[in-house]
Design an enzyme around this catalytic site. Sequence first.
Site, mmCIF file in Angstrom:
data_model
loop_
_atom_site.group_PDB
_atom_site.id
_atom_site.type_symbol
_atom_site.label_atom_id
_atom_site.label_comp_id
_atom_site.label_asym_id
_atom_site.label_seq_id
_atom_site.Cartn_x
_atom_site.Cartn_y
_atom_site.Cartn_z
ATOM 1 N N HIS A 226 26.798 43.893 49.666
ATOM 2 C CA HIS A 226 27.459 42.588 49.770
ATOM 3 C C HIS A 226 27.184 41.944 51.128
ATOM 4 O O HIS A 226 27.143 42.632 52.148
ATOM 5 C CB HIS A 226 28.966 42.773 49.569
ATOM 6 N N HIS B 179 28.529 34.419 40.303
ATOM 7 C CA HIS B 179 27.434 33.752 41.018
ATOM 8 C C HIS B 179 26.190 34.616 40.866
ATOM 9 O O HIS B 179 26.271 35.738 40.352
ATOM 10 C CB HIS B 179 27.754 33.533 42.513
ATOM 11 N N GLU C 155 32.518 41.586 44.936
ATOM 12 C CA GLU C 155 33.284 40.646 44.116
ATOM 13 C C GLU C 155 33.981 41.340 42.945
ATOM 14 O O GLU C 155 35.019 40.870 42.469
ATOM 15 C CB GLU C 155 32.371 39.525 43.618
ATOM 16 N N ASP D 297 28.697 46.256 45.354
ATOM 17 C CA ASP D 297 28.924 44.865 45.740
ATOM 18 C C ASP D 297 30.435 44.705 45.907
ATOM 19 O O ASP D 297 31.183 45.678 45.770
ATOM 20 C CB ASP D 297 28.338 43.929 44.667
ATOM 21 N N HIS E 124 29.632 41.745 39.636
ATOM 22 C CA HIS E 124 30.211 40.502 39.103
ATOM 23 C C HIS E 124 29.236 39.862 38.132
ATOM 24 O O HIS E 124 28.039 40.173 38.124
ATOM 25 C CB HIS E 124 30.514 39.530 40.249
ATOM 26 N N GLU F 128 22.559 39.213 39.272
ATOM 27 C CA GLU F 128 22.139 40.271 40.202
ATOM 28 C C GLU F 128 21.979 41.608 39.483
ATOM 29 O O GLU F 128 21.084 42.402 39.796
ATOM 30 C CB GLU F 128 23.191 40.419 41.310
HETATM 31 ZN ZN LIG Z 1 28.586 40.229 46.795
#
Ligand SMILES: [Zn+2]
Length: 273
Positions: free
Chosen positions: A60, A116, A10, A8, A104, A135
């Site tokens: 992402h 998030h 972030e 990902d 993240h 996630e």
């Molecule tokens: Zn992401």
Amino acid sequence: MKILIAADMEGITGVTTWDQVTPGHAEYARFRRLMTQDVNAAIRGALDAGAQEVIVADGHWKGSNILIEELDPRARLNSGSPSPFSMMQGIDESVDGVMFIGYHARNGSPNAVLDHTWSSRTVANVWLNDILTGEYGLNAAVAGHFVVPVIMVSGDQTACAQVTELLGDVETAVVKQATGRFAAECLSPEVTREMICVSAERAVERLAQGDVSEPFALDTPITVTVEFFTSDMADRATRIPSTTRQGTRVSLIAQEMASAYNGFRAMVMLASG
Ligand SMILES: [Zn+2]
């Protein structure tokens, strides 16, 4: 040994703002290169420790961030979206271990860069059965469905702490110390590349010795509950048959995690309008 690197953005080295991870923004070009470098460090570590095969999932946005021309040619890249397993594309029974790179924390976490859960505009919270997760938990459960353990994570200190809290003793590479949603003390890419490589190497060595935490297996059937930010989002998500609703929370029950993941994604796609 075959490793899936689920990447990902972030939690990539140096990232602290949405601009840096948003295609079309001037800053984005720099950070997709840094993302590719963090992933390369994990590939190198995995192969140095004896892995024979490395697959990368670009997880992402729409899955087209990693620069394939700069990716370690010994790995294969799952790119684009939607794909059947999204952030976990490439997972199946033949994979021996999963690494989370650039991850993240879940939405609502203090001291967590760009915290998030799947969609920063749509999803407030997600529960798998009664476990509040992000996630990392959804994706770890998909790996668990195929009886594959998560063996490593890189990201800020809060992302790494949430992963180890849920999954146990996985190897961590903390590439920045978050002090807010949009603030962190970041290490240089030169430093983090080494950290990620060493931690990936250790993770694969431990995997070879059987010294890793158990695959994340949930009791079945699985209840997925999504709390949306607004009631119109919940209105749209409940168009899926057999969902139940309480306020802005919508739940569905799935027989196993692969369907639960599809159900979750379908709810969020509908809710996002
Ligand atoms: Zn992401």
